[in-house]
Scaffold this active site. Sequence first.
Site, PDB file in Angstrom:
ATOM      1  N   HIS A 131       0.854  -1.185   0.000  1.00  0.00           N
ATOM      2  CA  HIS A 131       0.000   0.000   0.000  1.00  0.00           C
ATOM      3  C   HIS A 131       0.887   1.232   0.000  1.00  0.00           C
ATOM      4  CE1 HIS A 131      -3.131   2.841   1.134  1.00  0.00           C
ATOM      5  NE2 HIS A 131      -3.967   1.933   0.682  1.00  0.00           N
ATOM      6  N   ASP A 153      -7.883  -5.819   0.324  1.00  0.00           N
ATOM      7  CA  ASP A 153      -8.341  -6.620  -0.808  1.00  0.00           C
ATOM      8  C   ASP A 153      -7.868  -8.062  -0.763  1.00  0.00           C
ATOM      9  OD1 ASP A 153      -9.784  -4.617  -1.955  1.00  0.00           O
ATOM     10  OD2 ASP A 153      -8.039  -3.761  -2.929  1.00  0.00           O
TER      11      ASP A 153
HETATM   12  N1  CMC Z   1       4.083  -7.490  -4.868  1.00  0.00           N
HETATM   13  C1  CMC Z   1       5.426  -7.463  -5.069  1.00  0.00           C
HETATM   14  N2  CMC Z   1       6.184  -6.369  -4.917  1.00  0.00           N
HETATM   15  C2  CMC Z   1       5.573  -5.252  -4.548  1.00  0.00           C
HETATM   16  C3  CMC Z   1       4.184  -5.197  -4.303  1.00  0.00           C
HETATM   17  C4  CMC Z   1       3.439  -6.382  -4.474  1.00  0.00           C
HETATM   18  N3  CMC Z   1       2.111  -6.391  -4.272  1.00  0.00           N
HETATM   19  N4  CMC Z   1       3.847  -3.937  -3.958  1.00  0.00           N
HETATM   20  C5  CMC Z   1       4.976  -3.227  -3.977  1.00  0.00           C
HETATM   21  N5  CMC Z   1       6.031  -4.007  -4.311  1.00  0.00           N
HETATM   22  C6  CMC Z   1       7.446  -3.621  -4.384  1.00  0.00           C
HETATM   23  C7  CMC Z   1       7.719  -2.772  -5.622  1.00  0.00           C
HETATM   24  O1  CMC Z   1       8.094  -3.565  -6.715  1.00  0.00           O
HETATM   25  C8  CMC Z   1       8.847  -1.886  -5.116  1.00  0.00           C
HETATM   26  O2  CMC Z   1      10.022  -2.655  -5.112  1.00  0.00           O
HETATM   27  P1  CMC Z   1      11.462  -1.949  -5.404  1.00  0.00           P
HETATM   28  O3  CMC Z   1      11.661  -0.971  -4.292  1.00  0.00           O
HETATM   29  O4  CMC Z   1      12.441  -3.078  -5.396  1.00  0.00           O
HETATM   30  O5  CMC Z   1      11.336  -1.273  -6.749  1.00  0.00           O
HETATM   31  C9  CMC Z   1       8.489  -1.622  -3.656  1.00  0.00           C
HETATM   32  O6  CMC Z   1       7.703  -2.767  -3.257  1.00  0.00           O
HETATM   33  C10 CMC Z   1       7.698  -0.356  -3.436  1.00  0.00           C
HETATM   34  O7  CMC Z   1       6.506  -0.431  -4.214  1.00  0.00           O
HETATM   35  P2  CMC Z   1       5.904   0.743  -5.094  1.00  0.00           P
HETATM   36  O8  CMC Z   1       5.301   0.151  -6.338  1.00  0.00           O
HETATM   37  O9  CMC Z   1       6.925   1.828  -5.270  1.00  0.00           O
HETATM   38  O10 CMC Z   1       4.772   1.264  -4.119  1.00  0.00           O
HETATM   39  P3  CMC Z   1       3.554   2.182  -4.500  1.00  0.00           P
HETATM   40  O11 CMC Z   1       3.233   2.929  -3.276  1.00  0.00           O
HETATM   41  O12 CMC Z   1       3.842   2.980  -5.735  1.00  0.00           O
HETATM   42  O13 CMC Z   1       2.407   1.122  -4.864  1.00  0.00           O
HETATM   43  C11 CMC Z   1       0.570  -0.358  -4.664  1.00  0.00           C
HETATM   44  C12 CMC Z   1       1.427   0.726  -3.981  1.00  0.00           C
HETATM   45  C13 CMC Z   1      -0.657  -0.649  -3.787  1.00  0.00           C
HETATM   46  C14 CMC Z   1       0.091   0.146  -6.027  1.00  0.00           C
HETATM   47  C15 CMC Z   1       1.439  -1.634  -4.824  1.00  0.00           C
HETATM   48  O14 CMC Z   1       1.833  -2.103  -3.566  1.00  0.00           O
HETATM   49  C16 CMC Z   1       0.684  -2.744  -5.580  1.00  0.00           C
HETATM   50  O15 CMC Z   1       0.650  -2.716  -6.810  1.00  0.00           O
HETATM   51  N6  CMC Z   1       0.063  -3.720  -4.836  1.00  0.00           N
HETATM   52  C17 CMC Z   1      -0.714  -4.771  -5.481  1.00  0.00           C
HETATM   53  C18 CMC Z   1      -2.072  -4.222  -5.873  1.00  0.00           C
HETATM   54  C19 CMC Z   1      -2.978  -4.025  -4.678  1.00  0.00           C
HETATM   55  O16 CMC Z   1      -3.141  -4.914  -3.847  1.00  0.00           O
HETATM   56  N7  CMC Z   1      -3.636  -2.841  -4.629  1.00  0.00           N
HETATM   57  C20 CMC Z   1      -4.641  -2.556  -3.619  1.00  0.00           C
HETATM   58  C21 CMC Z   1      -4.277  -1.409  -2.741  1.00  0.00           C
HETATM   59  S1  CMC Z   1      -5.371  -1.350  -1.309  1.00  0.00           S
HETATM   60  C22 CMC Z   1      -6.930  -1.006  -1.943  1.00  0.00           C
HETATM   61  C23 CMC Z   1      -7.043   0.376  -2.457  1.00  0.00           C
HETATM   62  O17 CMC Z   1      -6.929   1.304  -1.656  1.00  0.00           O
HETATM   63  O18 CMC Z   1      -7.275   0.517  -3.668  1.00  0.00           O
END
Ligand code: CMC
Length: 439
Positions: free
Chosen positions: A315, A373
Amino acid sequence: MSTTPSDIKATLSFSDGTPAIDLPVYKGSIGPDVVDIRALYGKTGKFTYDPGFMSTASCNSSITYIDGDKGELLYRGYPIEQLAVQCDFLETCYLLLNGELPNAGQKTEFVNLVTRHTMVHEQMQQFFRGFRRDAHPMAVLVGSVGALSAFYHDSLDINDAHHREVSAIRLIAKLPTLVAMAYKYSIGQPFVYPRNDLSYTANFMRMMFAVPAEDYKSNDVMVRALDRIFILHADHEQNASTSTVRLSGSSGANPFACIAAGIACLWGPAHGGANEAALNMLFDIQRQGGAERIGEFITRVKDKNSDVKLMGFGHRVYKNYDPRAKLMRETCHEVLSELGLHDDPLFKLAMALEKIALEDDYFVKRKLYPNVDFYSGIVQRALGIPVSLFTGIFALARTVGWIAQWNEMISDPEQKIGRPRQLFVGSARRDVPPLAARK
Ligand code: CMC
């Protein structure tokens, strides 16, 4: 509410000869201070750069507060754990819209008001019939919610507080009807009209599952579980879809159009679409051999070249367990034991996956925990809700948060049309060459 400067100032200095400037710093009631950079461009000719809004407060708000490090979520100051146990969804809606929980009289009045707006214009049925039967429910919702603005002209004046209130009630009341219609249409069953003697959530379940040949008797545990899903999803501060609603509304667009924009943004798998994606991921792992394949799946998730994510994990704000996920996990147990499904293989698989991920260095280092989720899909599936409708349920519940945030924005004296700028990296001015001279 508007912002009040504190005595603290931030001084920004530059190494290119631009004179340093002082910027005001504001304190919220809780949470990080903010640096007011509105005068930055005027004084220095420079913009700030923050794609993804990692360090940007786009507005001031008194609705929802998240402490991502603690794993805390407050609606109007009340912890989500207390609201989920002591209140129902419509009390939560009242709270988000009005700032205070209703007393008994206010609750009765509000419930009556919402209950009497649940029917949609009869012609909406014709509108629905224009969609393909296999349309994704989110496509149907984006279209049908946007279309409400073509049916309810009498509440579109955003500068009239009464119009805004009527639109808010209409949206909260009609979303369950539209979501249920989207489902019924997809399976070729007749639409079921709302019934005023049922609670908001029991009525929704009946509109989903009753047929003319047989009425639907709701089960209290199931109704309570779905009501809790609604409470947990009701608002979440300035997330992508809420920011979309605010940005759309900042141009003066009508509330139905703004909520349709929010639904479109919610659809994405990184946001509301994650519940559908998380369940599909569990199905995939199960098809490929179940718990034994988790290790292999986790290896793919960690591989930078694979673009596979552990859906339902991570998140932007929570760097600790999502408090909604804890409550959803509890609801999951309740629903599965009520249905005699303690041994549900998908739930067991989710628990095994969660355990392994929580112990894995990759997830620990990045502070990746399960989000709401991860479990909500399992609960919804147990309630009989089809996977493709999960994000529609999220949209139904989030509508109140969107509308409360939209209303707060319209009433804010500091409100302006949202208009970000950019760091331009394309070609500088050049002349158009004649066709024959082009390469
Ligand atoms: N699986 C594997 N790696 C992950 C995941 C995941 N679900 N989420 C983040 N990471 C890694 C990402 O690759 C990055 O790694 P590195 O630092 O080596 O590049 C690190 O963790 C930081 O992630 P980020 O993508 O920079 O984080 P963000 O804040 O931009 O993204 C997120 C947040 C929710 C979009 C992401 O965690 C994600 O895509 N999660 C899966 C989808 C999901 O479950 N979304 C629902 C969110 S809760 C409901 C809502 O409010 O909508």
